[in-house]
Design a protein around this motif. Structure first.
Motif, mmCIF file in Angstrom:
data_model
loop_
_atom_site.group_PDB
_atom_site.id
_atom_site.type_symbol
_atom_site.label_atom_id
_atom_site.label_comp_id
_atom_site.label_asym_id
_atom_site.label_seq_id
_atom_site.Cartn_x
_atom_site.Cartn_y
_atom_site.Cartn_z
ATOM 1 N N GLN A 1 0.803 -1.272 -0.062
ATOM 2 C CA GLN A 1 -0.010 0.081 0.038
ATOM 3 C C GLN A 1 1.096 1.199 0.132
ATOM 4 O OE1 GLN A 1 -2.528 0.104 3.366
ATOM 5 N NE2 GLN A 1 -1.547 1.920 4.132
ATOM 6 N N GLU A 2 1.841 1.155 0.611
ATOM 7 C CA GLU A 2 2.830 2.236 0.720
ATOM 8 C C GLU A 2 3.310 2.567 -0.623
ATOM 9 O OE1 GLU A 2 3.083 4.377 3.738
ATOM 10 O OE2 GLU A 2 1.490 3.047 4.016
ATOM 11 N N ASN B 1 20.426 -4.080 -0.518
ATOM 12 C CA ASN B 1 19.605 -4.701 -1.336
ATOM 13 C C ASN B 1 18.939 -3.495 -2.351
ATOM 14 O OD1 ASN B 1 18.728 -6.345 -3.721
ATOM 15 N ND2 ASN B 1 16.944 -6.550 -2.565
ATOM 16 N N PRO B 2 19.642 -2.874 -3.366
ATOM 17 C CA PRO B 2 18.717 -1.776 -4.040
ATOM 18 C C PRO B 2 17.623 -2.188 -4.947
ATOM 19 C CG PRO B 2 20.731 -2.127 -5.121
ATOM 20 C CD PRO B 2 20.618 -3.171 -3.995
ATOM 21 N N TRP B 3 17.674 -3.381 -5.077
ATOM 22 C CA TRP B 3 16.547 -3.925 -6.027
ATOM 23 C C TRP B 3 15.075 -4.053 -5.482
ATOM 24 C CZ3 TRP B 3 18.769 -3.062 -10.258
ATOM 25 C CH2 TRP B 3 20.146 -3.267 -10.355
ATOM 26 N N PRO B 4 14.255 -3.861 -6.441
ATOM 27 C CA PRO B 4 12.834 -4.013 -5.924
ATOM 28 C C PRO B 4 12.186 -5.283 -5.439
ATOM 29 C CG PRO B 4 12.694 -4.199 -8.426
ATOM 30 C CD PRO B 4 14.149 -3.862 -7.854
ATOM 31 N N ASN B 5 11.406 -5.311 -4.344
ATOM 32 C CA ASN B 5 10.816 -6.540 -3.784
ATOM 33 C C ASN B 5 9.358 -6.740 -4.209
ATOM 34 O OD1 ASN B 5 8.928 -5.203 -1.983
ATOM 35 N ND2 ASN B 5 10.744 -4.470 -0.813
ATOM 36 N N VAL B 6 8.578 -8.033 -4.291
ATOM 37 C CA VAL B 6 7.370 -8.030 -4.473
ATOM 38 C C VAL B 6 6.505 -7.048 -4.377
ATOM 39 C CG1 VAL B 6 6.465 -8.955 -2.250
ATOM 40 C CG2 VAL B 6 5.568 -10.163 -4.277
ATOM 41 N N ASP B 7 6.419 -5.983 -3.438
ATOM 42 C CA ASP B 7 5.560 -5.001 -3.534
ATOM 43 C C ASP B 7 5.427 -3.804 -4.343
ATOM 44 O OD1 ASP B 7 4.428 -6.382 -0.914
ATOM 45 O OD2 ASP B 7 6.074 -5.848 0.062
ATOM 46 N N ALA B 8 6.715 -3.810 -4.912
ATOM 47 C CA ALA B 8 6.782 -2.641 -5.910
ATOM 48 C C ALA B 8 6.108 -2.835 -6.991
ATOM 49 C CB ALA B 8 8.341 -2.764 -6.313
ATOM 50 N N GLN B 9 5.505 -3.838 -7.329
ATOM 51 C CA GLN B 9 4.609 -3.816 -8.795
ATOM 52 C C GLN B 9 3.372 -4.284 -8.303
ATOM 53 O OE1 GLN B 9 4.493 -3.591 -12.344
ATOM 54 N NE2 GLN B 9 6.724 -4.303 -12.231
ATOM 55 N N SER B 10 3.055 -4.730 -7.296
ATOM 56 C CA SER B 10 1.687 -5.585 -7.255
ATOM 57 C C SER B 10 0.416 -4.501 -7.048
ATOM 58 C CB SER B 10 1.600 -6.322 -5.856
ATOM 59 O OG SER B 10 1.859 -5.531 -4.688
ATOM 60 N N GLY B 11 1.046 -3.498 -6.649
ATOM 61 C CA GLY B 11 -0.409 -2.460 -6.724
ATOM 62 C C GLY B 11 -0.638 -1.925 -8.030
ATOM 63 N N VAL B 12 0.113 -1.935 -8.896
ATOM 64 C CA VAL B 12 -0.195 -1.484 -10.592
ATOM 65 C C VAL B 12 -1.243 -2.280 -10.842
ATOM 66 C CG1 VAL B 12 0.705 -0.954 -12.440
ATOM 67 C CG2 VAL B 12 2.048 -0.662 -10.364
ATOM 68 N N ILE B 13 -1.029 -3.701 -10.805
ATOM 69 C CA ILE B 13 -2.296 -4.485 -11.257
ATOM 70 C C ILE B 13 -3.390 -4.448 -10.555
ATOM 71 C CG2 ILE B 13 -2.649 -7.049 -11.891
ATOM 72 C CD1 ILE B 13 0.244 -7.458 -11.813
ATOM 73 N N GLN B 14 -3.330 -4.267 -9.485
ATOM 74 C CA GLN B 14 -4.759 -4.042 -8.626
ATOM 75 C C GLN B 14 -5.632 -2.786 -9.193
ATOM 76 O OE1 GLN B 14 -5.963 -6.418 -7.124
ATOM 77 N NE2 GLN B 14 -4.040 -7.787 -6.975
ATOM 78 N N TYR C 1 -4.906 -1.130 -12.073
ATOM 79 C CA TYR C 1 -5.428 -1.321 -13.272
ATOM 80 C C TYR C 1 -7.038 -2.054 -13.429
ATOM 81 C CZ TYR C 1 -5.528 -2.639 -18.076
ATOM 82 O OH TYR C 1 -6.015 -2.723 -19.598
ATOM 83 N N TYR C 2 -7.128 -2.924 -12.331
ATOM 84 C CA TYR C 2 -8.325 -3.630 -12.431
ATOM 85 C C TYR C 2 -9.277 -2.990 -11.689
ATOM 86 C CZ TYR C 2 -6.023 -6.939 -15.431
ATOM 87 O OH TYR C 2 -5.402 -7.550 -16.641
ATOM 88 N N GLY C 3 -9.066 -2.011 -10.954
ATOM 89 C CA GLY C 3 -10.153 -1.045 -10.423
ATOM 90 C C GLY C 3 -10.105 -1.232 -8.810
ATOM 91 N N ILE C 4 -9.107 -2.145 -8.536
ATOM 92 C CA ILE C 4 -9.219 -2.112 -6.918
ATOM 93 C C ILE C 4 -8.077 -0.962 -6.513
ATOM 94 C CG2 ILE C 4 -8.401 -3.449 -4.988
ATOM 95 C CD1 ILE C 4 -10.556 -4.743 -6.538
ATOM 96 N N THR C 5 -8.583 0.135 -6.543
ATOM 97 C CA THR C 5 -7.784 1.534 -6.233
ATOM 98 C C THR C 5 -7.716 1.718 -4.604
ATOM 99 O OG1 THR C 5 -9.884 2.878 -6.356
ATOM 100 C CG2 THR C 5 -8.425 2.476 -8.588
ATOM 101 N N GLU C 6 -8.271 0.778 -3.740
ATOM 102 C CA GLU C 6 -8.609 1.306 -2.467
ATOM 103 C C GLU C 6 -7.356 0.575 -1.801
ATOM 104 O OE1 GLU C 6 -10.852 -0.423 -3.994
ATOM 105 O OE2 GLU C 6 -12.486 0.820 -4.203
ATOM 106 N N TYR C 7 -6.032 1.386 -1.866
ATOM 107 C CA TYR C 7 -4.569 0.572 -1.606
ATOM 108 C C TYR C 7 -4.487 0.191 -0.379
ATOM 109 C CZ TYR C 7 -3.082 5.518 -1.215
ATOM 110 O OH TYR C 7 -2.940 7.015 -0.795
ATOM 111 N N ASP C 8 -5.431 0.585 0.639
ATOM 112 C CA ASP C 8 -5.050 -0.108 2.126
ATOM 113 C C ASP C 8 -5.639 -1.280 2.104
ATOM 114 O OD1 ASP C 8 -7.729 1.059 1.735
ATOM 115 O OD2 ASP C 8 -7.754 2.130 4.017
ATOM 116 N N PHE C 9 -6.149 -1.660 1.237
ATOM 117 C CA PHE C 9 -6.481 -3.118 0.945
ATOM 118 C C PHE C 9 -5.842 -4.262 0.371
ATOM 119 C CE2 PHE C 9 -9.383 -6.868 -0.705
ATOM 120 C CZ PHE C 9 -9.758 -7.251 0.350
ATOM 121 N N TYR C 10 -4.661 -3.654 -0.120
ATOM 122 C CA TYR C 10 -3.621 -4.356 -0.929
ATOM 123 C C TYR C 10 -2.981 -5.630 0.147
ATOM 124 C CZ TYR C 10 -3.986 -1.105 -4.587
ATOM 125 O OH TYR C 10 -4.451 -0.371 -5.752
ATOM 126 N N THR C 11 -2.793 -5.169 1.282
ATOM 127 C CA THR C 11 -1.998 -6.101 2.126
ATOM 128 C C THR C 11 -3.017 -7.146 2.730
ATOM 129 O OG1 THR C 11 -1.027 -4.056 3.058
ATOM 130 C CG2 THR C 11 -0.371 -6.093 4.243
#
Ligand code: CMX
Length: 440
Positions: free
Chosen positions: A275-276, A366-379, A381-391
């Motif tokens: 969500q962050e 480790n300067p590289w992205p982890n799982v959380d860097a990308q997952s919100g974009v997909i959500q 895109y499909y209309g789940i814009t309430e990002y405090d729900f992502y976790t």
């Protein structure tokens, strides 16, 4: 055909002598030493947990039961006409280490349908909570509220042999897995969608049914399957897995244990980072006022975050030392389903700029992205814009791994966890600092 439970029991019987032998005949063999930095620094790298469900190599990333992410997606039976496999088949694989046949997969699909009815009091409880309660609090509360259903707690009270612990633990874990999508989707619909829960559709598989209860059309069912499998397990030392394992080690049942794990996942350095990431990205876009940012502007925004003493969410990892393959897998999904989506383009730009900034900053190992860097974009895109729900989505997936783990914990009789603490005086003595101070 042997059921999942029968197959699991066979595996447990085969495995038990290996654990017993290691402890009895080789218990003194050292696999780790602990430094002062590790004792103060969150036990980073201390090898003191055992699991066969998944293994995390710092450079390769996660393997589930020996399989990389692409191998996992490739091997498991697919939902007919869909791109991604049944999550139910993945559960079979996590528990047994074997890839299930289609028939075996369908056994779990049917079994979870039977177990999926959520007690009415859970919905009542969720309804009594203020609607501005964080969805992770609601999710955790819903899980622990069902503790009265625990078969493990009931059997323990009746008196049960240690050798049988795995059986009611398996039952509790299966019951929980079957119910979690309904609970998560219910929270989403009452909190964000004007109190309009959607009844489950028993013709659908677990992932498909989740998409349906969220009110999402295809291909969100595949997004759900992919997302839950990717987030399931990351060996045992991460906070959610470790918290679940720790609480279960006291023979607390799966409801208490999973709720504890979910509470750990709710921290911003762990699962809440998804969500962050979206919060950070949205704030940045707001500041840009609709203008497409340049790399220079993005770089400055990242520095502003670091200079204000905050972390760049979605980047860094305690174990990984390369781009998280869970990030890569989601990036590939985006490339084939939403290649021109502006938010995806921005996340790609962050991927280009942030590692350089973090390296220059010089702190993150480790300067590289982890799982959380990308997952919100997909959500998003499909209309789940309430990002405090992502976790919560992360939590539904993570349950697969941690519940498979505690079933095996009980099967192998892992002990109550109780590492030893020392005092600062003792550390100073060990370092020779105290003696020096006393003699000078
Ligand atoms: N941004 C800024 N600073 C970072 C950083 C980041 N993304 N990642 C690490 N650092 C800093 C640490 O805060 C630490 O600083 P101090 O020395 O001042 O304490 C220093 O770099 C060394 O940390 P590290 O050894 O590289 O990383 P840790 O093992 O201590 O922590 C993690 C790992 C993930 C908590 C950290 O990288 C982080 O805070 N990342 C951002 C939050 C995030 O994305 N979390 C999600 C992780 C995946 C998940 O569990 O879901």
């Amino acid at each position: 055909m042997a059921t999942l439970k029968e197959t699991l029991y066979k595996k447990i019987q085969e495995h038990r002598p290996r654990t017993t032998r290691l402890v009895k005949e080789h218990g003194d063999v050292k696999i780790s030493d602990v430094t002062i930095a590790q004792a103060i620094g969150g036990a980073r790298g201390v090898k003191c947990l055992v699991t066969d469900i998944s293994y995390l190599d710092p450079f390769e990333g996660i393997r589930f039961r020996g399989k990389t992410i692409p191998e996992t997606f490739e091997a498991l039976p697919k939902v007919p006409g869909r791109e991604y496999p049944f999550v139910e088949g993945f559960w079979w694989m996590l528990l047994t280490g074997e890839v299930p046949t289609e028939e075996q997969t369908m056994e779990v699909v049917e079994d979870w349908k039977i177990r999926s009815q959520v007690p009415e009091y859970v919905f009542d409880l969720l309804r009594t909570m203020p609607r501005d309660t964080h969805p992770m609090t609601m999710f955790s509360a819903a899980i622990v509220s069902m503790q009265r259903e625990s078969i493990f707690a009931q059997k323990y009270e009746e008196g049960m042999s240690k050798m049988d612990y795995w059986d009611p633990m398996y039952e509790d874990c299966s019951n929980l897995m079957a119910k979690l999508p309904t609970i998560a989707a219910y929270i989403y619909r009452i909190k964000y969608k004007g109190d309009t829960p959607i009844a489950p559709n028993k013709d659908l598989d677990w992932g498909g049914n989740f998409a349906h209860m969220m009110g999402q059309d295809k291909p969100y069912d595949d997004v759900a399957r992919m997302y839950f499998i990717l987030h399931s397990d990351h060996e045992s030392g991460n906070v959610s897995a470790h918290a679940t394992h720790l609480v279960a080690s006291a023979l607390s049942d799966a409801y208490y244990s999973l709720s504890a794990g979910i509470n750990g996942l709710a921290g911003p350095l762990h699962g809440l980072a998804n969500q962050e990431v979206l919060r950070w990205t949205q704030d940045f876009m707001d500041k840009m006022g609709g203008k497409v940012p340049t790399e220079k502007e993005l770089e400055q925004a990242l520095w502003d975050t670091l200079n204000s003493g905050q972390v760049i969410p979605g980047y860094g990892h305690a174990v990984l030392r390369k781009t998280d393959p869970r990030y890569t897998s989601q990036m590939e999904f985006c490339q084939s389903h939403l290649p021109d989506y502006p938010l995806f383009k921005l996340v790609n730009m962050i991927y280009k700029v942030a590692p350089k900034v973090l390296q220059e900053h010089g702190k993150a190992k480790n300067p590289w992205p982890n799982v959380d860097a990308q997952s919100g974009v997909i959500q998003w895109y499909y209309g789940i814009t309430e990002y405090d729900f992502y976790t919560v989505l992360f939590g539904v997936g993570r349950a697969l791994g941690v519940l498979a783990n505690i079933t095996w914990d009980r099967a192998l009789g892992y002990a109550i966890e109780r590492p030893k603490s020392v005092t600062t005086d003792m550390l100073e003595e060990a370092a020779g600092v105290k003696q020096k101070a006393a003699s000078s």
